[in-house]
Design a protein around this motif. Structure first.
Motif, PDB file in Angstrom:
ATOM      1  N   ASN A   2      -6.535 -27.646   5.317  1.00  0.00           N
ATOM      2  CA  ASN A   2      -7.797 -27.971   6.197  1.00  0.00           C
ATOM      3  C   ASN A   2      -7.171 -28.614   7.286  1.00  0.00           C
ATOM      4  N   LEU A   3      -8.033 -28.668   8.243  1.00  0.00           N
ATOM      5  CA  LEU A   3      -7.891 -29.266   9.500  1.00  0.00           C
ATOM      6  C   LEU A   3      -6.967 -30.560   9.428  1.00  0.00           C
ATOM      7  N   PHE A   6      -3.535 -29.669   8.294  1.00  0.00           N
ATOM      8  CA  PHE A   6      -2.797 -28.767   9.662  1.00  0.00           C
ATOM      9  C   PHE A   6      -2.076 -29.830  10.738  1.00  0.00           C
ATOM     10  N   LYS A  67      -6.643 -34.411  16.750  1.00  0.00           N
ATOM     11  CA  LYS A  67      -6.890 -33.550  16.062  1.00  0.00           C
ATOM     12  C   LYS A  67      -7.460 -32.037  16.791  1.00  0.00           C
ATOM     13  N   THR A  68      -7.110 -32.035  18.323  1.00  0.00           N
ATOM     14  CA  THR A  68      -7.888 -31.076  19.263  1.00  0.00           C
ATOM     15  C   THR A  68      -6.923 -30.193  19.405  1.00  0.00           C
ATOM     16  N   TYR A  70      -2.304 -29.068  19.139  1.00  0.00           N
ATOM     17  CA  TYR A  70      -1.066 -29.124  18.184  1.00  0.00           C
ATOM     18  C   TYR A  70       0.025 -28.885  19.392  1.00  0.00           C
ATOM     19  N   GLY A  90      -5.879 -26.042  16.686  1.00  0.00           N
ATOM     20  CA  GLY A  90      -5.517 -26.017  15.289  1.00  0.00           C
ATOM     21  C   GLY A  90      -6.559 -25.064  14.483  1.00  0.00           C
TER      22      GLY A  90
END
Length: 90
Positions: A2-3, A6, A67-68, A70, A90
């Motif tokens: 999942n995000l 990740f 989490k926008t 990587y 991601g």
């Protein structure tokens, strides 16, 4: 995966020629060595000085925390030197 998983993983991608690993704040000195070269004008220079570079790296690291994006550093495996940076969704 999942995000959340990740973004929490230390992702390393590699081929015979290139290694991508997560960007770290400690990469700034090596990135600075290549950040102001004239060849970057062809692709649109984003940083013109140390402050610009610090801001860009800070943006990339903050984006990973949120989490926008990587961020990776790109390493040329032929000479084992940093060749660039890439922030990827991601």
């Amino acid at each position: 995966m999942n995000l959340v998983e990740f973004f929490d993983n230390q992702i390393v991608l590699k081929s015979d020629r290139v290694l991508l690993r997560p960007l770290a704040g400690s990469d700034i000195d090596e990135l600075e060595k290549i950040s102001y070269t004239d060849g970057l004008w062809e692709y649109g220079r984003r940083v013109k000085n140390r402050k610009d570079l610090e801001d860009y790296i800070g943006f990339c690291l903050d984006a990973r925390k949120s989490k926008t994006l990587y961020p990776f550093v790109i390493i040329d495996k032929l000479d084992n030197k940093l060749a660039g940076i890439r922030c990827s969704a991601g």
